[in-house]
Design a protein around this motif. Structure first.
Motif, PDB file in Angstrom:
ATOM      1  N   LEU A 104      31.172  36.796  18.878  1.00  0.00           N
ATOM      2  CA  LEU A 104      30.347  36.293  19.967  1.00  0.00           C
ATOM      3  C   LEU A 104      30.783  36.895  21.302  1.00  0.00           C
ATOM      4  O   LEU A 104      31.966  36.878  21.656  1.00  0.00           O
ATOM      5  N   SER A 105      29.826  37.403  22.039  1.00  0.00           N
ATOM      6  CA  SER A 105      30.107  37.988  23.354  1.00  0.00           C
ATOM      7  C   SER A 105      29.042  37.563  24.352  1.00  0.00           C
ATOM      8  O   SER A 105      27.881  37.339  23.993  1.00  0.00           O
ATOM      9  N   ARG A 106      29.472  37.462  25.598  1.00  0.00           N
ATOM     10  CA  ARG A 106      28.536  37.202  26.681  1.00  0.00           C
ATOM     11  C   ARG A 106      28.971  38.028  27.891  1.00  0.00           C
ATOM     12  O   ARG A 106      30.101  37.897  28.374  1.00  0.00           O
ATOM     13  N   ARG A 107      28.085  38.889  28.335  1.00  0.00           N
ATOM     14  CA  ARG A 107      28.363  39.759  29.462  1.00  0.00           C
ATOM     15  C   ARG A 107      27.495  39.371  30.658  1.00  0.00           C
ATOM     16  O   ARG A 107      26.333  39.004  30.493  1.00  0.00           O
ATOM     17  N   PHE A 108      28.080  39.471  31.831  1.00  0.00           N
ATOM     18  CA  PHE A 108      27.364  39.205  33.070  1.00  0.00           C
ATOM     19  C   PHE A 108      27.429  40.438  33.966  1.00  0.00           C
ATOM     20  O   PHE A 108      28.436  41.158  33.971  1.00  0.00           O
ATOM     21  N   LYS A 130      27.237  47.527  40.998  1.00  0.00           N
ATOM     22  CA  LYS A 130      27.178  46.572  39.901  1.00  0.00           C
ATOM     23  C   LYS A 130      28.265  46.888  38.886  1.00  0.00           C
ATOM     24  O   LYS A 130      28.581  48.054  38.640  1.00  0.00           O
ATOM     25  N   LYS A 131      28.803  45.838  38.298  1.00  0.00           N
ATOM     26  CA  LYS A 131      29.730  46.028  37.187  1.00  0.00           C
ATOM     27  C   LYS A 131      29.504  44.943  36.158  1.00  0.00           C
ATOM     28  O   LYS A 131      29.029  43.851  36.478  1.00  0.00           O
ATOM     29  N   THR A 132      29.829  45.247  34.932  1.00  0.00           N
ATOM     30  CA  THR A 132      29.642  44.298  33.838  1.00  0.00           C
ATOM     31  C   THR A 132      30.961  43.609  33.524  1.00  0.00           C
ATOM     32  O   THR A 132      32.000  44.272  33.383  1.00  0.00           O
ATOM     33  N   VAL A 133      30.909  42.291  33.444  1.00  0.00           N
ATOM     34  CA  VAL A 133      32.098  41.481  33.147  1.00  0.00           C
ATOM     35  C   VAL A 133      31.894  40.792  31.812  1.00  0.00           C
ATOM     36  O   VAL A 133      30.847  40.170  31.577  1.00  0.00           O
ATOM     37  N   GLY A 174      38.580  30.671  34.160  1.00  0.00           N
ATOM     38  CA  GLY A 174      37.980  31.990  34.007  1.00  0.00           C
ATOM     39  C   GLY A 174      38.240  32.638  32.663  1.00  0.00           C
ATOM     40  O   GLY A 174      37.874  33.800  32.450  1.00  0.00           O
ATOM     41  N   ALA A 175      38.839  31.887  31.720  1.00  0.00           N
ATOM     42  CA  ALA A 175      39.154  32.465  30.415  1.00  0.00           C
ATOM     43  C   ALA A 175      37.935  32.588  29.516  1.00  0.00           C
ATOM     44  O   ALA A 175      37.959  33.299  28.518  1.00  0.00           O
ATOM     45  N   GLY A 176      36.843  31.873  29.838  1.00  0.00           N
ATOM     46  CA  GLY A 176      35.624  31.945  29.043  1.00  0.00           C
ATOM     47  C   GLY A 176      35.302  30.683  28.278  1.00  0.00           C
ATOM     48  O   GLY A 176      34.386  30.673  27.452  1.00  0.00           O
ATOM     49  N   VAL A 213      22.263  32.327  26.214  1.00  0.00           N
ATOM     50  CA  VAL A 213      21.955  33.210  25.087  1.00  0.00           C
ATOM     51  C   VAL A 213      23.078  34.234  24.965  1.00  0.00           C
ATOM     52  O   VAL A 213      23.439  34.883  25.957  1.00  0.00           O
ATOM     53  N   PRO A 214      23.673  34.416  23.786  1.00  0.00           N
ATOM     54  CA  PRO A 214      24.735  35.416  23.621  1.00  0.00           C
ATOM     55  C   PRO A 214      24.227  36.825  23.900  1.00  0.00           C
ATOM     56  O   PRO A 214      23.065  37.145  23.631  1.00  0.00           O
TER      57      PRO A 214
END
Length: 337
Positions: A21-25, A38-41, A64-66, A79-80
């Motif tokens: 499972l991953s979620r990027r912002f 812009k950068k993806t975290v 901030g660990a997720g 949504v993942p």
């Protein structure tokens, strides 16, 4: 670099099953309109674990660990970006309405209650939302009012409640429809010591009586020790530990402390095998020895000490869990460079 960890195999009775499972912002850096970049975290990064029905897991990590992002994907709020999650056998996003009837969720800093309504009316409204039949939910409401000690303020508007009263009201709201899974995100934040203890006793009783599964995120390590039997530790969106508390203590080499009271003055215990003398009173009648579980045992230490003098009393101080987690972070830091 992701750290490989073992996890329980998924089974048909898993109430939560998370796979890669991953979620990027996308985050915009500060600056003028022309300078912004812009950068993806990765808030959650290839996370995999499963949770069996009736289990209680402490899902912990630094700010901030997720943790909250994971919970939002488990419950269908987010949504993942990739990977999969199944909660109570359902897809949390596509089947969110069905899932809502089978889980209870409490976010410590957010409310599901109506600010201008008394608690009692909020519960009546929630019963209608969950489509609880007839007045069958009233017995459950009354049980929760009794066990969480809400009677003195159940007819008070939510906005007039103290933080401790509101959190107890939130817990009751989350359990009103007898969910299979209870997810608590920082439920004891801001509570006084007595309120925390009452809440812990209540949650333990609910698990024993109703078999409710519990996923708990918290910074209060007493919550972890009292309410869960398994820990999942995350850092920078990645899992860095999955196991029980004794295993975590052993992994980081955290020390237990044996406090010894002697019947007569005793020389400092500076050479007891497998120990370190932490402190000795001037007469030596109370001394503190630290040792690492796995390197030696309390029984072996006591056997060695008993040859030096008559032990009148002793106690064991367990490692501070916050220090244990800090050590774990430090031990995995090189892998994340």
């Amino acid at each position: 670099m992701a750290i490989a960890v073992a996890h329980a195999d998924s089974a048909t009775d898993a109430i939560i099953d998370v796979r890669s499972l991953s979620r990027r912002f996308t985050v915009r850096s500060p600056g003028g309109r022309l300078r912004r970049t812009k950068k993806t975290v990765d808030a959650v990064d290839a996370l995999t674990f499963s949770m069996q029905r009736g289990a209680a897991i402490g899902y912990i990590g630094a700010n901030g660990a997720g943790k909250s992002t994971t919970i939002k994907m488990i419950t269908g709020i987010l949504v993942p970006s990739s990977g999969s999650v199944v909660t109570c056998g359902l897809d949390p996003v596509r089947q969110r309405k069905r899932l809502a009837r089978r889980i209870g969720v409490v976010f410590g800093q957010r409310t599901q209650l109506w600010w201008d309504l008394p608690l009692r009316e909020s519960y009546r409204t929630l019963a209608a939302i969950h489509r609880l039949p007839g007045d069958s939910w009233v017995a459950r409401r009354d049980e929760l009012i009794d066990r969480l000690d809400l009677a003195s303020f159940v007819d008070t508007p939510v906005r007039q409640l103290s933080l401790g009263q509101r959190i107890r009201g939130e817990i009751a709201a989350a359990l009103l429809h007898s969910p299979e899974l209870l997810i608590l995100d920082e439920p004891t934040i801001g509570l006084d010591v007595l309120s925390k203890e009452r809440l812990r006793v209540f949650l333990a009783e609910q698990r024993a009586l109703h078999g409710t599964s519990l996923l708990l995120t918290t910074h209060d390590m007493d919550d972890v020790q009292r309410l869960t039997e398994r820990l999942v530790v995350v850092d920078h969106g990645q899992m860095i530990y999955d196991g029980d508390l004794p295993g975590l203590v052993h992994r980081v080499g955290a020390e237990r402390v044996m406090v010894l009271d002697f019947a007569a003055p005793t020389p400092p215990l500076e050479d007891v095998p497998g120990t370190r003398l932490v402190h000795s009173e001037p007469d030596g009648m109370r001394q503190r020895l630290s040792f690492v579980p796995g390197h030696t045992t309390a029984g072996a230490v006591l056997a060695s000490v008993s040859a030096r003098g008559e032990v009148r009393d002793l106690s064991i101080e367990e490692p501070d869990i916050e220090d244990v987690v800090r050590r774990l972070y430090l031990s995995t830091e090189p892998y994340r460079q």
